[in-house]
Motif scaffolding. Structure first.
Motif, PDB file in Angstrom:
ATOM      1  N   ALA A 386       4.985  -5.842   6.120  1.00 41.58           N
ATOM      2  CA  ALA A 386       4.377  -6.328   4.887  1.00 41.58           C
ATOM      3  C   ALA A 386       2.881  -6.036   4.899  1.00 41.58           C
ATOM      4  O   ALA A 386       2.231  -6.087   5.943  1.00 41.58           O
ATOM      5  CB  ALA A 386       4.613  -7.828   4.753  1.00 41.58           C
ATOM      6  N   ARG A 387       2.343  -5.733   3.746  1.00 41.38           N
ATOM      7  CA  ARG A 387       0.888  -5.559   3.623  1.00 41.38           C
ATOM      8  C   ARG A 387       0.217  -6.881   3.247  1.00 41.38           C
ATOM      9  O   ARG A 387      -0.944  -7.108   3.593  1.00 41.38           O
ATOM     10  CB  ARG A 387       0.583  -4.492   2.580  1.00 41.38           C
ATOM     11  CG  ARG A 387       1.150  -3.118   2.950  1.00 41.38           C
ATOM     12  CD  ARG A 387       0.813  -2.087   1.894  1.00 41.38           C
ATOM     13  NE  ARG A 387       1.456  -0.808   2.200  1.00 41.38           N
ATOM     14  CZ  ARG A 387       0.958   0.105   3.025  1.00 41.38           C
ATOM     15  NH1 ARG A 387      -0.194  -0.124   3.636  1.00 41.38           N
ATOM     16  NH2 ARG A 387       1.597   1.235   3.231  1.00 41.38           N
ATOM     17  N   THR A 388       0.938  -7.722   2.542  1.00 34.83           N
ATOM     18  CA  THR A 388       0.448  -9.061   2.206  1.00 34.83           C
ATOM     19  C   THR A 388       1.611 -10.043   2.296  1.00 34.83           C
ATOM     20  O   THR A 388       2.781  -9.659   2.240  1.00 34.83           O
ATOM     21  CB  THR A 388      -0.145  -9.126   0.781  1.00 34.83           C
ATOM     22  OG1 THR A 388       0.876  -8.807  -0.168  1.00 34.83           O
ATOM     23  CG2 THR A 388      -1.320  -8.166   0.632  1.00 34.83           C
ATOM     24  N   SER A 389       1.269 -11.309   2.420  1.00 30.84           N
ATOM     25  CA  SER A 389       2.262 -12.378   2.391  1.00 30.84           C
ATOM     26  C   SER A 389       1.682 -13.520   1.569  1.00 30.84           C
ATOM     27  O   SER A 389       0.568 -13.985   1.839  1.00 30.84           O
ATOM     28  CB  SER A 389       2.586 -12.851   3.812  1.00 30.84           C
ATOM     29  OG  SER A 389       3.488 -13.939   3.788  1.00 30.84           O
ATOM     30  N   ASN A 390       2.430 -13.955   0.560  1.00 29.35           N
ATOM     31  CA  ASN A 390       1.947 -14.986  -0.357  1.00 29.35           C
ATOM     32  C   ASN A 390       2.905 -16.176  -0.328  1.00 29.35           C
ATOM     33  O   ASN A 390       4.130 -15.993  -0.264  1.00 29.35           O
ATOM     34  CB  ASN A 390       1.859 -14.435  -1.777  1.00 29.35           C
ATOM     35  CG  ASN A 390       0.954 -13.218  -1.858  1.00 29.35           C
ATOM     36  OD1 ASN A 390      -0.263 -13.328  -1.796  1.00 29.35           O
ATOM     37  ND2 ASN A 390       1.556 -12.032  -1.976  1.00 29.35           N
ATOM     38  N   SER A 391       2.355 -17.365  -0.380  1.00 33.84           N
ATOM     39  CA  SER A 391       3.199 -18.550  -0.268  1.00 33.84           C
ATOM     40  C   SER A 391       2.658 -19.688  -1.116  1.00 33.84           C
ATOM     41  O   SER A 391       1.452 -19.757  -1.408  1.00 33.84           O
ATOM     42  CB  SER A 391       3.304 -19.003   1.189  1.00 33.84           C
ATOM     43  OG  SER A 391       2.024 -19.357   1.678  1.00 33.84           O
ATOM     44  N   VAL A 392       3.560 -20.570  -1.505  1.00 39.07           N
ATOM     45  CA  VAL A 392       3.217 -21.812  -2.205  1.00 39.07           C
ATOM     46  C   VAL A 392       4.019 -22.928  -1.553  1.00 39.07           C
ATOM     47  O   VAL A 392       5.233 -22.795  -1.349  1.00 39.07           O
ATOM     48  CB  VAL A 392       3.540 -21.734  -3.704  1.00 39.07           C
ATOM     49  CG1 VAL A 392       3.185 -23.053  -4.389  1.00 39.07           C
ATOM     50  CG2 VAL A 392       2.795 -20.588  -4.366  1.00 39.07           C
ATOM     51  N   VAL A 410       8.931 -28.457  -0.217  1.00 37.32           N
ATOM     52  CA  VAL A 410       9.520 -27.132  -0.325  1.00 37.32           C
ATOM     53  C   VAL A 410       8.397 -26.109  -0.201  1.00 37.32           C
ATOM     54  O   VAL A 410       7.239 -26.380  -0.533  1.00 37.32           O
ATOM     55  CB  VAL A 410      10.272 -26.933  -1.655  1.00 37.32           C
ATOM     56  CG1 VAL A 410      11.518 -27.799  -1.722  1.00 37.32           C
ATOM     57  CG2 VAL A 410       9.354 -27.220  -2.851  1.00 37.32           C
ATOM     58  N   GLY A 411       8.767 -24.908   0.252  1.00 34.97           N
ATOM     59  CA  GLY A 411       7.794 -23.840   0.376  1.00 34.97           C
ATOM     60  C   GLY A 411       8.423 -22.487   0.098  1.00 34.97           C
ATOM     61  O   GLY A 411       9.523 -22.192   0.614  1.00 34.97           O
ATOM     62  N   TYR A 412       7.760 -21.669  -0.711  1.00 35.31           N
ATOM     63  CA  TYR A 412       8.239 -20.325  -1.029  1.00 35.31           C
ATOM     64  C   TYR A 412       7.275 -19.304  -0.441  1.00 35.31           C
ATOM     65  O   TYR A 412       6.047 -19.433  -0.574  1.00 35.31           O
ATOM     66  CB  TYR A 412       8.339 -20.122  -2.536  1.00 35.31           C
ATOM     67  CG  TYR A 412       8.693 -18.690  -2.917  1.00 35.31           C
ATOM     68  CD1 TYR A 412      10.033 -18.277  -2.949  1.00 35.31           C
ATOM     69  CD2 TYR A 412       7.704 -17.755  -3.207  1.00 35.31           C
ATOM     70  CE1 TYR A 412      10.356 -16.965  -3.271  1.00 35.31           C
ATOM     71  CE2 TYR A 412       8.022 -16.448  -3.538  1.00 35.31           C
ATOM     72  CZ  TYR A 412       9.351 -16.060  -3.561  1.00 35.31           C
ATOM     73  OH  TYR A 412       9.675 -14.758  -3.874  1.00 35.31           O
ATOM     74  N   THR A 413       7.822 -18.249   0.214  1.00 37.18           N
ATOM     75  CA  THR A 413       7.023 -17.162   0.767  1.00 37.18           C
ATOM     76  C   THR A 413       7.699 -15.846   0.436  1.00 37.18           C
ATOM     77  O   THR A 413       8.908 -15.684   0.679  1.00 37.18           O
ATOM     78  CB  THR A 413       6.876 -17.294   2.293  1.00 37.18           C
ATOM     79  OG1 THR A 413       6.335 -18.582   2.608  1.00 37.18           O
ATOM     80  CG2 THR A 413       5.952 -16.217   2.848  1.00 37.18           C
ATOM     81  N   ASP A 414       6.927 -14.898  -0.100  1.00 33.01           N
ATOM     82  CA  ASP A 414       7.556 -13.626  -0.481  1.00 33.01           C
ATOM     83  C   ASP A 414       7.848 -12.736   0.722  1.00 33.01           C
ATOM     84  O   ASP A 414       8.852 -12.016   0.736  1.00 33.01           O
ATOM     85  CB  ASP A 414       6.701 -12.897  -1.520  1.00 33.01           C
ATOM     86  CG  ASP A 414       5.280 -12.587  -1.045  1.00 33.01           C
ATOM     87  OD1 ASP A 414       4.913 -12.982   0.075  1.00 33.01           O
ATOM     88  OD2 ASP A 414       4.525 -11.954  -1.816  1.00 33.01           O
ATOM     89  N   HIS A 415       6.989 -12.747   1.733  1.00 29.78           N
ATOM     90  CA  HIS A 415       7.226 -12.002   2.977  1.00 29.78           C
ATOM     91  C   HIS A 415       7.021 -12.951   4.149  1.00 29.78           C
ATOM     92  O   HIS A 415       5.908 -13.066   4.673  1.00 29.78           O
ATOM     93  CB  HIS A 415       6.289 -10.799   3.099  1.00 29.78           C
ATOM     94  CG  HIS A 415       6.582  -9.700   2.132  1.00 29.78           C
ATOM     95  ND1 HIS A 415       5.806  -9.462   1.016  1.00 29.78           N
ATOM     96  CD2 HIS A 415       7.591  -8.778   2.091  1.00 29.78           C
ATOM     97  CE1 HIS A 415       6.297  -8.434   0.343  1.00 29.78           C
ATOM     98  NE2 HIS A 415       7.390  -8.012   0.966  1.00 29.78           N
ATOM     99  N   PRO A 416       8.059 -13.654   4.572  1.00 34.32           N
ATOM    100  CA  PRO A 416       7.887 -14.698   5.590  1.00 34.32           C
ATOM    101  C   PRO A 416       7.640 -14.180   7.005  1.00 34.32           C
ATOM    102  O   PRO A 416       7.226 -14.954   7.863  1.00 34.32           O
ATOM    103  CB  PRO A 416       9.208 -15.479   5.520  1.00 34.32           C
ATOM    104  CG  PRO A 416      10.190 -14.513   4.946  1.00 34.32           C
ATOM    105  CD  PRO A 416       9.429 -13.635   4.018  1.00 34.32           C
ATOM    106  N   GLU A 424      15.888  -8.574   4.287  1.00 34.27           N
ATOM    107  CA  GLU A 424      15.453  -9.910   4.728  1.00 34.27           C
ATOM    108  C   GLU A 424      15.169 -10.838   3.540  1.00 34.27           C
ATOM    109  O   GLU A 424      15.592 -11.983   3.506  1.00 34.27           O
ATOM    110  CB  GLU A 424      14.215  -9.808   5.600  1.00 34.27           C
ATOM    111  CG  GLU A 424      13.701 -11.156   6.101  1.00 34.27           C
ATOM    112  CD  GLU A 424      12.454 -11.023   6.953  1.00 34.27           C
ATOM    113  OE1 GLU A 424      12.603 -10.749   8.153  1.00 34.27           O
ATOM    114  OE2 GLU A 424      11.335 -11.159   6.421  1.00 34.27           O
ATOM    115  N   GLY A 425      14.439 -10.347   2.561  1.00 34.19           N
ATOM    116  CA  GLY A 425      14.164 -11.123   1.363  1.00 34.19           C
ATOM    117  C   GLY A 425      13.128 -12.214   1.570  1.00 34.19           C
ATOM    118  O   GLY A 425      12.645 -12.450   2.669  1.00 34.19           O
ATOM    119  N   PRO A 426      12.787 -12.916   0.496  1.00 34.79           N
ATOM    120  CA  PRO A 426      11.827 -14.019   0.587  1.00 34.79           C
ATOM    121  C   PRO A 426      12.484 -15.270   1.162  1.00 34.79           C
ATOM    122  O   PRO A 426      13.692 -15.283   1.444  1.00 34.79           O
ATOM    123  CB  PRO A 426      11.422 -14.238  -0.872  1.00 34.79           C
ATOM    124  CG  PRO A 426      12.647 -13.851  -1.642  1.00 34.79           C
ATOM    125  CD  PRO A 426      13.264 -12.695  -0.875  1.00 34.79           C
TER     126      PRO A 426
END
Length: 438
Positions: A386-392, A410-416, A424-426
């Protein structure tokens, strides 16, 4: 890398003895105090699990894991777990502290402290299983408490920067940035000497020199490698190439009081003299190294609305916002940039004045040298970077009773994970933790 007595001695303070399960039942704490001793222990259990219909492990069409360190490195090999919570994951950690008041021996404000740690879980890449020393240190003040020193075996992640949301030890979730740890800041005990100068009642400067975590050792996971090469937590020196980390923090800290919102600003500079891997020579020379690396972090938190002006204790209730910015050179740091925005509400309900709701958004930027080298061969290996990883992350921490806090969220990450397989997916993780203060 995978994704008590002092005013500033710990930027994440322990809960008080009055906010503990055992408190002073039968006078046991008073009896210890009469002999000069203080005792405190806490246990924290953390659980995460991905709720999306994505793989729980690396698929079987990938090569089998051949190294016993595959889980520590998040290797893309059949059956391996690449991030915490990919399949149901847990850790359990217990730390017990004992302090002794040296003023009984003619040393005013002198304090000797010792602590032990036990940790266990099912993802050693996130937190290794260990039974070890956690702290052995001397704390002392001078010049009417304007100057503090602390030296010994210390964990500096609780002494500097202040990444816990709302300075709340029970708030275990919400991204906090791995750059200081990648630069060798101790999350387990290493020899350290720290000074804190209170320039005014609100402005301070603290500095430390510590033995770095092992930067370029067995697996490259500094937390795992420290546990592997220093299982008892008492080694003075680290593996070859492990040297000193220098830290300096300039801060402004104004506690909340009626009519005066809380403000905390801190700027940290870090410089490590250890040997680091040099990613700028990838893929031609994967063994290339360089001596020295630096980092800078800036964090700011501000109380935007003071909900209760009735007393100094109630003044901390209200809405807060904060930011974090961290940087280290991509030539030697796997995750080289980190950005975080956070909002949190302390004491949202009158009948629950110490609960906290938090919302944290974060962005990690991966070293382009590392990601480019990995992706160059993705067609052959099936491994991507991954070049970036974003999470909320959204959580609610409830103070259930004295000495007991529970957190759900709860937590969401696009590239964990930094390195990943194509399907693999988010992740969308359910989060839970329980903190018990004895």
């Amino acid at each position: 890398p995978r994704h008590p007595k002092s005013r500033i001695a710990r930027n994440i303070p322990f809960p008080s003895y009055g906010d503990s399960l055992l408190r002073d039942e039968g006078g046991w704490r008073s009896a210890l105090a009469s002999a000069g001793f203080g005792f405190q222990a806490y246990n924290i259990a953390v659980f995460e699990a991905n709720m999306l219909d994505t793989p729980r492990q690396v698929p079987s069409n990938y090569p089998p894991c051949t190294s016993r360190y595959s889980q520590a490195t998040g290797a893309i090999c059949a059956g391996n777990q690449t991030y915490f919570g990919q399949r149901p994951s847990y850790i359990n950690e217990t730390i017990a502290w004992l302090t002794y008041d040296m003023s009984r021996w003619g040393v005013p404000d002198g304090q000797l402290m010792v602590a032990g740690l036990y940790s266990a879980g099912n993802d050693v890449g996130y937190l290794p299983n260990s039974l070890q020393l956690y702290q052995l240190a001397w704390y002392q003040t001078f010049l009417d408490k304007k100057l503090e020193i602390k030296f010994g075996y210390v964990t500096n992640t609780t002494e500097f920067i202040g990444t816990f949301v709302g300075s709340n030890l029970a708030s275990t979730f919400g991204p906090s940035g791995s750059i200081p740890i990648q630069l060798g800041m101790s999350i387990s005990p290493t020899p350290s000497f720290r000074t804190t100068w209170h320039v005014t009642d609100t402005i301070y400067n603290q500095a430390a020199v510590q033995r770095s975590l092992p930067i370029n050792s067995v697996t490259g996971n500094v937390i795992f490698d420290e546990a592997l090469t220093n299982p008892a937590g008492i080694n003075w020196n680290g593996p070859k190439g492990t040297r000193e980390l220098f830290i300096d923090e300039l801060g402004y800290k104004q506690p909340a009081s009626p009519g005066n919102p809380q403000t905390w600003l801190r700027l940290d500079l870090l410089y490590n003299t250890s040997t680091f891997r040099d990613f700028s020579h990838l893929p031609a020379n994967p063994g290339a190294t360089r001596d020295g690396n630096f980092g800078v972090t800036f964090l700011a938190d501000r109380q935007l609305w003071q909900q209760d002006h009735s007393s100094p204790l109630a003044a901390a209730r209200g809405l807060y916002a904060g930011i974090s910015v961290m940087y280290a050179p991509p030539e030697a740091t796997g995750i080289s940039q980190y950005y975080e925005g956070r909002a949190y509400w302390i004491g949202p309900f009158d009948n629950r004045p110490t609960d906290m709701f938090s919302l944290v958004a974060a962005r990690n930027v991966v070293s382009h040298y590392l990601s480019d080298a990995t992706n160059r061969f993705s067609g052959l290996t099936g491994v991507f970077a991954a070049r970036t990883s974003n999470s909320v992350t959204a959580t609610y921490t409830a103070h259930l009773m004295p000495g007991l806090w529970g957190t759900i969220g709860v937590g969401y990450t696009d590239h964990p994970s930094l390195a990943y397989f194509k399907t693999e997916g988010p992740s969308f993780n359910v989060l839970a933790s329980l903190l018990v203060n004895m």
